[in-house]
Design an enzyme around this catalytic site. Structure first.
Site, mmCIF file in Angstrom:
data_model
loop_
_atom_site.group_PDB
_atom_site.id
_atom_site.type_symbol
_atom_site.label_atom_id
_atom_site.label_comp_id
_atom_site.label_asym_id
_atom_site.label_seq_id
_atom_site.Cartn_x
_atom_site.Cartn_y
_atom_site.Cartn_z
ATOM 1 N N GLU A 2 -11.974 -13.507 0.334
ATOM 2 C CA GLU A 2 -12.292 -14.888 -0.245
ATOM 3 C C GLU A 2 -10.762 -15.131 -0.484
ATOM 4 O O GLU A 2 -9.885 -14.530 -0.590
ATOM 5 C CB GLU A 2 -13.002 -14.449 -1.507
ATOM 6 C CG GLU A 2 -12.164 -13.680 -2.623
ATOM 7 C CD GLU A 2 -12.841 -13.158 -3.781
ATOM 8 O OE1 GLU A 2 -14.008 -13.240 -3.919
ATOM 9 O OE2 GLU A 2 -12.100 -12.208 -4.508
ATOM 10 N N GLY A 58 -5.312 -9.158 3.043
ATOM 11 C CA GLY A 58 -6.027 -8.085 1.790
ATOM 12 C C GLY A 58 -5.348 -7.777 0.601
ATOM 13 O O GLY A 58 -5.388 -6.690 0.241
ATOM 14 N N THR A 59 -4.699 -8.953 0.033
ATOM 15 C CA THR A 59 -4.128 -8.825 -1.162
ATOM 16 C C THR A 59 -4.544 -9.991 -2.088
ATOM 17 O O THR A 59 -4.758 -10.909 -1.637
ATOM 18 C CB THR A 59 -2.750 -8.687 -1.147
ATOM 19 O OG1 THR A 59 -2.112 -8.588 -2.474
ATOM 20 C CG2 THR A 59 -1.804 -9.937 -0.531
ATOM 21 N N HIS A 72 6.039 -0.849 -2.583
ATOM 22 C CA HIS A 72 5.422 -0.170 -3.868
ATOM 23 C C HIS A 72 5.576 1.374 -3.696
ATOM 24 O O HIS A 72 4.820 2.091 -4.463
ATOM 25 C CB HIS A 72 3.998 -0.656 -4.222
ATOM 26 C CG HIS A 72 3.834 -1.807 -4.819
ATOM 27 N ND1 HIS A 72 2.732 -2.450 -4.871
ATOM 28 C CD2 HIS A 72 4.715 -2.932 -5.290
ATOM 29 C CE1 HIS A 72 3.032 -3.793 -5.427
ATOM 30 N NE2 HIS A 72 4.390 -4.066 -5.712
ATOM 31 N N CYS A 106 17.770 12.077 -10.868
ATOM 32 C CA CYS A 106 19.043 11.680 -10.012
ATOM 33 C C CYS A 106 18.616 10.642 -8.950
ATOM 34 O O CYS A 106 19.475 10.360 -8.089
ATOM 35 C CB CYS A 106 19.694 12.919 -9.447
ATOM 36 S SG CYS A 106 18.778 13.668 -8.013
ATOM 37 N N ASN A 153 0.781 -1.105 0.015
ATOM 38 C CA ASN A 153 -0.064 0.061 0.099
ATOM 39 C C ASN A 153 0.895 1.335 -0.038
ATOM 40 O O ASN A 153 2.041 1.443 0.628
ATOM 41 C CB ASN A 153 -0.945 0.069 1.201
ATOM 42 C CG ASN A 153 -1.858 -1.220 1.051
ATOM 43 O OD1 ASN A 153 -2.105 -1.764 0.297
ATOM 44 N ND2 ASN A 153 -2.540 -1.506 2.354
ATOM 45 N N CYS A 213 13.508 18.944 -8.611
ATOM 46 C CA CYS A 213 14.142 18.273 -7.648
ATOM 47 C C CYS A 213 15.096 19.058 -6.845
ATOM 48 O O CYS A 213 15.922 19.990 -7.213
ATOM 49 C CB CYS A 213 15.123 17.184 -8.272
ATOM 50 S SG CYS A 213 16.319 16.225 -7.137
HETATM 51 P P1 OAD Z 1 -6.331 -5.770 -5.157
HETATM 52 O O1 OAD Z 1 -7.459 -4.741 -5.391
HETATM 53 O O2 OAD Z 1 -5.699 -6.406 -6.002
HETATM 54 O O3 OAD Z 1 -7.004 -6.671 -3.888
HETATM 55 C C1 OAD Z 1 -7.471 -6.470 -2.694
HETATM 56 C C2 OAD Z 1 -7.811 -7.586 -2.012
HETATM 57 O O4 OAD Z 1 -8.367 -7.266 -0.596
HETATM 58 C C3 OAD Z 1 -8.726 -8.681 -2.585
HETATM 59 O O5 OAD Z 1 -8.343 -9.791 -2.736
HETATM 60 C C4 OAD Z 1 -10.217 -8.490 -1.797
HETATM 61 O O6 OAD Z 1 -10.949 -9.859 -1.537
HETATM 62 C C5 OAD Z 1 -9.336 -8.110 -0.447
HETATM 63 N N1 OAD Z 1 -10.564 -7.159 0.397
HETATM 64 C C6 OAD Z 1 -11.153 -6.443 0.223
HETATM 65 N N2 OAD Z 1 -11.628 -6.058 1.173
HETATM 66 C C7 OAD Z 1 -11.093 -6.264 2.356
HETATM 67 C C8 OAD Z 1 -11.393 -6.538 3.779
HETATM 68 N N3 OAD Z 1 -12.186 -5.487 4.417
HETATM 69 N N4 OAD Z 1 -10.770 -7.535 4.476
HETATM 70 C C9 OAD Z 1 -9.844 -8.399 3.816
HETATM 71 N N5 OAD Z 1 -9.566 -8.500 2.611
HETATM 72 C C10 OAD Z 1 -10.479 -7.555 1.759
HETATM 73 O O7 OAD Z 1 -5.247 -4.954 -4.335
HETATM 74 P P2 OAD Z 1 -3.686 -5.302 -3.975
HETATM 75 O O8 OAD Z 1 -3.500 -7.173 -3.721
HETATM 76 O O9 OAD Z 1 -3.108 -4.668 -2.838
HETATM 77 O O10 OAD Z 1 0.318 -1.642 -7.397
HETATM 78 O O11 OAD Z 1 -2.975 -5.022 -5.482
HETATM 79 C C11 OAD Z 1 -1.239 -5.185 -5.713
HETATM 80 C C12 OAD Z 1 -1.146 -4.062 -6.433
HETATM 81 O O12 OAD Z 1 -1.521 -4.049 -7.554
HETATM 82 C C13 OAD Z 1 -1.094 -2.818 -5.469
HETATM 83 O O13 OAD Z 1 -0.178 -2.516 -4.819
HETATM 84 C C14 OAD Z 1 -0.847 -1.767 -6.855
HETATM 85 C C15 OAD Z 1 -1.941 -2.692 -7.885
HETATM 86 O O14 OAD Z 1 -1.631 -2.476 -9.173
HETATM 87 C C16 OAD Z 1 0.703 -0.659 -7.978
HETATM 88 O O15 OAD Z 1 0.045 0.425 -8.221
HETATM 89 C C17 OAD Z 1 2.147 -0.692 -8.413
#
Ligand code: OAD
Length: 230
Positions: free
Chosen positions: A200, A172-173, A106, A117, A89, A133
């Site tokens: 899920e 939560g990813t 990230h 630079c 995040n 910068c």
């Molecule tokens: P995603 O939006 O891909 O996934 C979010 C996850 O959180 C999903 O699997 C949801 O089921 C889960 N979720 C949602 N609400 C929740 C809750 N209340 N409790 C528990 N889980 C919950 O986000 P990320 O996996 O973080 O990168 O995305 C990864 C990266 O993709 C980010 O850092 C970003 C993005 O593109 C960049 O911008 C470089």
């Protein structure tokens, strides 16, 4: 158990009002990744990109940490062993909750980075394309966000922590973006037990020993209480 390595994603901040990426109506439904989250997009239209992150910075500045962030900061403070928190995040809700050891793989909305630079400094609330910068004076400031095609921060250190983990916890990813989505395999390879917290099972859900389904504001305080009671 001595060492816990935790990875968080957008889901932990969802209940603080910050949208996730891949949900229906999420950020990537409304904005094209190639426009706002790649170096090529920035080269094509810096204003669009800077405005996108200005809006997210303003939103994050208003957001408050929730019970999930607070539970992790309590764990860091009260667990007898070591807790390492790695987040994908770019908000600062872990810090606002009191976590001290946070690795932003990230990048961070609070940061600015020089495209020339590589100097890094604290971003103003509102950045403008062509900001200069403070170190090399070139008009090459950009948000300090790791875009697709760029190398995430602190990878060497993170892999070292994963190799030493007794427990790896992913929260939560969605398990779609590498290298973070590969951390569970890496931790397993080195013998860690692996737990997932999500609404899920994620795309790599099959690799975890234990999956706790539910909103992070409920599942994390329960789990942290369990860990601290043992
Ligand atoms: P995603 O939006 O891909 O996934 C979010 C996850 O959180 C999903 O699997 C949801 O089921 C889960 N979720 C949602 N609400 C929740 C809750 N209340 N409790 C528990 N889980 C919950 O986000 P990320 O996996 O973080 O990168 O995305 C990864 C990266 O993709 C980010 O850092 C970003 C993005 O593109 C960049 O911008 C470089």
């Amino acid at each position: 158990m001595q060492k816990i390595v935790i990875l968080t994603g957008a889901g932990i901040s969802a209940e603080s009002g910050l949208g996730t990426f891949r949900a229906e109506g999420g950020l990537w439904a409304e904005h094209r990744i190639e426009d706002v989250a790649t170096p090529e997009g920035f080269a094509r239209n810096p204003k669009l990109v800077v405005d996108f992150y200005n809006a997210r910075r303003a939103q994050a500045a208003e957001a408050e940490p929730n019970a999930g962030h607070l539970a992790l900061s309590r764990l860091e403070k009260d667990f007898a062993g070591e807790v390492v928190l790695v987040t994908q995040n770019v908000d600062d809700l872990h810090e606002k909750a009191g976590s001290r050891r946070v690795m932003h793989m990230h990048g961070a909305l609070k940061g600015a980075l020089c495209g020339r630079c590589e100097h890094r400094w604290e971003a103003p609330l509102v950045m403008a394309p062509g900001d200069s910068c403070p170190q090399c004076t070139q008009p090459a400031a950009r948000p300090d966000i790791v875009w697709f095609g760029e190398m995430p921060y602190d990878m060497e250190q993170i892999y070292e922590h994963l190799s030493e983990a007794d427990l790896f916890v992913s929260i939560g990813t969605s398990g779609n973006v590498y290298p973070a989505a590969g951390f569970v395999s890496e931790a397993r390879r080195h013998g860690a037990r692996c737990m997932e917290f999500n609404l899920e099972p994620s795309a790599v859900g099959g690799l975890f020993n234990d999956i706790r389904i539910g909103p992070a504001t409920q599942t994390l305080p329960e789990w942290v209480a369990e860990v601290l009671a043992n």
